[in-house]
Each structure stands twice: as structure tokens, then as C-alpha cells.
Design an enzyme around this catalytic site. Structure first.
Site, PDB file in Angstrom:
ATOM      1  N   ASP A 235       0.779  -1.237   0.000  1.00 24.89           N
ATOM      2  CA  ASP A 235       0.000   0.000   0.000  1.00 24.89           C
ATOM      3  C   ASP A 235       0.809   1.286   0.000  1.00 24.89           C
ATOM      4  OD1 ASP A 235      -2.358  -1.359   0.074  1.00 24.89           O
ATOM      5  OD2 ASP A 235      -2.540  -1.328   2.246  1.00 24.89           O
ATOM      6  N   ASP A 259       0.638   5.806   1.559  1.00 26.85           N
ATOM      7  CA  ASP A 259      -0.538   5.476   2.368  1.00 26.85           C
ATOM      8  C   ASP A 259      -0.334   6.075   3.759  1.00 26.85           C
ATOM      9  OD1 ASP A 259      -3.066   4.400   2.645  1.00 26.85           O
ATOM     10  OD2 ASP A 259      -2.356   2.467   3.329  1.00 26.85           O
ATOM     11  N   ARG A 315      -5.845  11.911  11.506  1.00 28.75           N
ATOM     12  CA  ARG A 315      -5.510  10.577  12.026  1.00 28.75           C
ATOM     13  C   ARG A 315      -4.244  10.572  12.882  1.00 28.75           C
ATOM     14  NH1 ARG A 315      -6.831   6.269   7.127  1.00 28.75           N
ATOM     15  NH2 ARG A 315      -8.959   6.969   6.802  1.00 28.75           N
TER      16      ARG A 315
END
Ligand SMILES: *[C@@H]1O[C@H](CO)[C@@H](O)[C@H](O)[C@H]1NC(C)=O
Ligand SMILES: *[C@@H]1O[C@H](CO)[C@@H](O)[C@H](O)[C@H]1NC(C)=O
Length: 436
Positions: A235, A259, A315
Site C-alpha cells: 500500500d 498510504d 488521524r
């Protein structure tokens, strides 16, 4: 009949595609990986702490002692006068500021606090010196390369002969019982694929720089001395932690990955991320990637003394299901939100310093980024001793009446100390025979 069967197969296929990330799609039919998955499962159950407050209390206690108990030692006196080596938190005070750090590298393994407290990495093993930054053979990696070091079965304490930038041709699949110790050199893992910790345990990653990580194409990659297999695309995470336990990431800097910077998924637990510096990135840390993966309830993660800096958007972390102690971190940037969660995580935010960005729409520390009210209801979370600057604010989520066993909780060192505690976040410049 056949239609039903095909439908079932199709549904299972959909399930696999949407609940596991691209990296891992190919291991499910492989016996070696199945065995590792089972072992990882039992390692996670063993590492899980049924009373997480004992771990959070212990860390807070140690911070109090380290800040208050340091005014009468000779070393401190010297540091204050000459502005020399200064270790400002209990993890650093355990090993830093000693001239012989290079001869005594494994001392580091005694220093971790928080949920990753049992990580000893390669302490039981030999020193392995990486001399070669190349990564040309993914199935039979050359001796002296980081990939060669990280596939060995025995515990290893891995260090670097000189400054180097390692461009990984594909994800580097690590094995258990390893320390990556970048002290004494400037080590970049950059411009290629990232590190993968899949179904392993006991890893320390220390004093390296991970940045500009790209998606990998997949292909045949060795994952241990005895096994290699076909991997699909990776990813582009900086560090991907999948079903792994007893991990400590310390004094690392991370930025600009395709990512996440750090993703922790598939029932990983017993993890500490400390003294690290994060910058220039959108989705910083994802803890629990799937709404339906309830096994992530086992996740227990500590974030302490980190600096979340320039160019970060969201995040820090974003959590599903697990328990996360976010303590004494310095947040100087978030463009959307700092901390987020859904699906019943427990987030204990203590003694952090949040300085909101100048964007009037981005002052909220917590965010319901996409979930509906019903999945947010169980978000248990508490802010204690956090400092809010520049108009930053928390939005109350979850059940305000939740009993947090708060009576027995040791208060954190307040947020106004976070910038001092996180002062040396990121890699340190360590020179032989000098205090580091
Ligand atoms: C350090 O100083 C503080 C405040 O002056 C004091 O309360 C504390 O007891 C001192 N610690 C030690 C170990 O002397
Ligand atoms: C890691 O080290 C421990 C303790 O020495 C050992 O019990 C365990 O089997 C090792 N793990 C692996 C995967 O080799």
C-alpha cells in the site's frame, strides 16, 4: 444450488477484498502464513493487559518521578549549566547522555514504557552490521543488506556501518526478535517500499528516518530463511503492523508516504510509539482498518512524547475498537482533526499540548470523520490535563457517564510539560564516545 454456491464464493471473495488490505491478499492459502497467523493470535492474547490502567498509571508515575526527581543529580546540574546532553523524559533518561552508548547499545531495550513495555527486540542476539544499502535481490538478499538482516531466524541487534539511504525495491517483510538501531549513522528508508511487520513479535525500531515511501508492485519476496512467496501490491505505508505484538518505535521520523505513516491492524497489540516526529502527511496513523473487524478490541497502544508537526492533516491517530493512551505528545499541526475514532475504541488523552492551526474549520481535536451517530455512541474517551492553544477544542463524544475507573488513575503530567517531554522527538545525532 450452483448459483448459491457461486454467490457464496463471490461473497467470500468480496469479504476478503474489502476487509484485508492489498498487501496481504495472497498469504491466505499459504500454510506457512496460516501457522504464523495462529501463533500471532496466541501471542496477542498473551500480551493483552486486562487492566490497561496499570500500564497508563505506571507511565504517568514514571513521568512525574523523572520531571520532579531530576533537580539534584550531578548530570542534571551539568546539563543545565553547559546546555549539553539533556534527556527530558523517563524513556530517554534510561539510556541517553552516556558516553559509552555505542558499547552498551542493548541498554536501550530496558527503557521502553507503555503497552510495548515487553519489547526487547534483538537483545538476546548478536550485533549485525548493515554495510550495503542496496536491495536488488528480494528472494536471496545479499549479505550485509538490511533485508538480509531482517529475514534471519535468530534474534539480531541491527546497526549501520555508515550513513545510508536504503531504497527498498519492495516491502521489507521483517521477522521476530529484531532491533533496527540507527544510532551512529544517518539512516533513511526512502523513495521505495516500506517496512512490514506481519504476524511477528518483539521488534524495536529506533533512530531511523522513513519517508517518501511508495506503493510496491508485489512479486516474489522472501519473508524468512525458510520461506518466500508471492505478494500483491503493497500500500505504501511507512511502517505496516499487521497481527503483530510487542513493538516499540522510538526516535523515528516519518513523512510523505503513499498510504499511512504507521498502520496498525488485524489484532496487533502491546505497542509503544514514542519520541518520534511526524510531518508532511495526510493520514498519519490508522489503528484498526475495518469496521467489521472486532478482534481489534485487543489493540493496546501507547503514544508518548511524540511531536506531530508541520503539514499533517488527520488521524493522529484514528482508532477503531482498541485502547490507546495518548500522553504527553506535542501537536503543533492538524488541518482536519488530530484524534478520531469509531466503533467503540477507548482513547485516554492525557497531558498533550494541542496548538490549533490557523484554519478556523480545523480547531477541533476530535472528529467524526464519516461514521454515523450509532457507531460513535460507544466511543469512550477522556481528556485530562490536555492544553488547548489557539482555540483548539475537544468535542464530547461517547457516553459522558462512562466510569473510567478514574478513582485509581494517576494524574498525568499536565500538557504544559509536553513540549519539554517531547523536545528531542525524532532521530538523535549520536556520535561514538560522546553523550547522545
Ligand atoms: C525537585 O524540586 C521540586 C521543586 O523545587 C521539589 O518539590 C522536589 O522535591 C525536588 N526533587 C528532589 C528529588 O529533590
Ligand atoms: C523470539 O525469541 C523468543 C525468546 O528468545 C523465543 O521464545 C521465540 O521463539 C522467538 N521467536 C521467533 C519467531 O523466533
Amino acid at each position: 444450488m450452483d448459483t448459491i454456491r457461486y454467490t457464496l464464493v463471490f461473497l467470500i471473495f468480496i469479504h476478503v477484498v474489502f476487509t484485508t488490505k492489498a498487501d496481504y491478499a495472497n498469504f491466505e492459502n499459504d500454510e506457512v502464513w496460516q501457522k504464523r497467523a495462529k501463533e500471532a493470535n496466541s501471542a496477542a492474547r498473551q500480551a493483552y493487559q486486562p487492566n490497561p490502567m496499570s500500564v497508563t498509571d505506571n507511565l504517568n508515575n514514571r513521568v512525574h518521578r523523572s520531571v520532579e526527581g531530576r533537580n539534584n543529580t550531578r548530570r542534571d546540574l551539568k546539563n543545565n549549566i553547559f546546555g549539553a546532553c539533556m534527556a527530558t523524559n523517563p524513556i530517554d533518561q534510561c539510556w541517553r547522555c552516556q558516553k559509552n552508548w555505542d558499547k552498551n547499545r542493548k541498554k536501550l531495550a530496558d527503557c521502553v514504557l507503555g503497552f510495548g513495555r515487553k519489547a526487547t527486540g534483538g537483545k538476546a542476539g548478536k550485533i549485525y552490521v548493515v554495510t550495503d544499502p542496496s536491495d536488488n535481490d528480494l528472494v536471496n538478499p545479499k549479505k550485509g543488506t538490511l533485508r538480509h538482516a531482517l529475514i534471519q531466524s535468530e534474534p539480531l541487534w541491527i546497526i549501520f556501518a555508515h550513513d545510508m539511504t536504503i531504497r527498498l525495491a519492495e516491502e521489507l517483510i521483517m521477522t521476530s526478535n529484531k532491533t533496527i538501531d540507527g544510532r551512529g549513522a544517518q539512516v533513511h528508508i526512502a523513495n521505495g517500499a516500506g517496512l512490514t511487520l506481519q504476524y511477528i513479535s518483539n521488534v524495536i525500531i529506533h533512530n531511523i528516518r522513513v519517508h517518501d515511501i511508495k506503493k510496491g508492485n508485489g512479486g516474489l519476496i522472501r519473508d524468512s530463511l525458510n520461506h518466500y512467496g508471492q505478494r500483491t501490491q503493497s500500500d505504501g505505508d511507512g511502517i505496516s503492523i499487521f497481527g503483530s505484538t510487542n513493538i516499540w518505535i522510538d526516535h523515528v521520523s516519518m513523512s510523505k508516504c503513499d498510504d499511512g505513516l504507521i498502520d496498525i491492524v488485524e489484532a496487533s497489540t502491546a505497542i509503544t510509539i514514542s519520541n518520534s516526529h511526524f510531518a508532511q502527511h495526510n493520514e498519519v496513523m490508522l489503528f484498526g482498518a475495518s469496521d467489521s473487524y472486532k478482534k481489534d478490541q485487543i489493540m493496546q497502544i501507547t503514544l508518548a512524547f511524540n511531536h506531530f508537526g508541520k503539514g499533517l492533516k488527520q488521524r493522529m491517530p484514528r482508532v477503531r475498537y482498541g485502547f490507546v493512551h495518548v500522553v504527553n505528545n506535542l501537536y503543533t499541526r492538524w488541518e482536519m482533526y488530530a484524534i478520531g475514532g469509531s466503533h467503540g475504541p477507548t482513547i485516554l488523552s492525557q497531558g498533550n499540548d494541542f496548538t490549533a492551526p490557523n484554519n478556523p474549520f480545523a480547531k477541533e481535536v476530535t472528529k467524526r470523520d464519516y461514521a454515523t451517530e450509532s457507531v460513535w455512541k460507544n466511543w469512550v474517551w477522556k481528556s485530562e490535563g490536555d492544553v488547548m492553544r489557539n482555540g483548539a477544542f475537544f468535542k464530547q463524544s461517547g457516553n459522558p457517564k462512562h466510569k473510567f475507573a478514574s478513582d485509581s488513575m494517576i494524574k498525568p503530567k499536565p500538557g504544559k510539560f509536553a513540549s519539554k517531554l517531547a523536545k528531542f522527538a525524532g532521530p538523535l545525532k549520536c556520535i561514538k564516545n560522546k553523550e547522545c
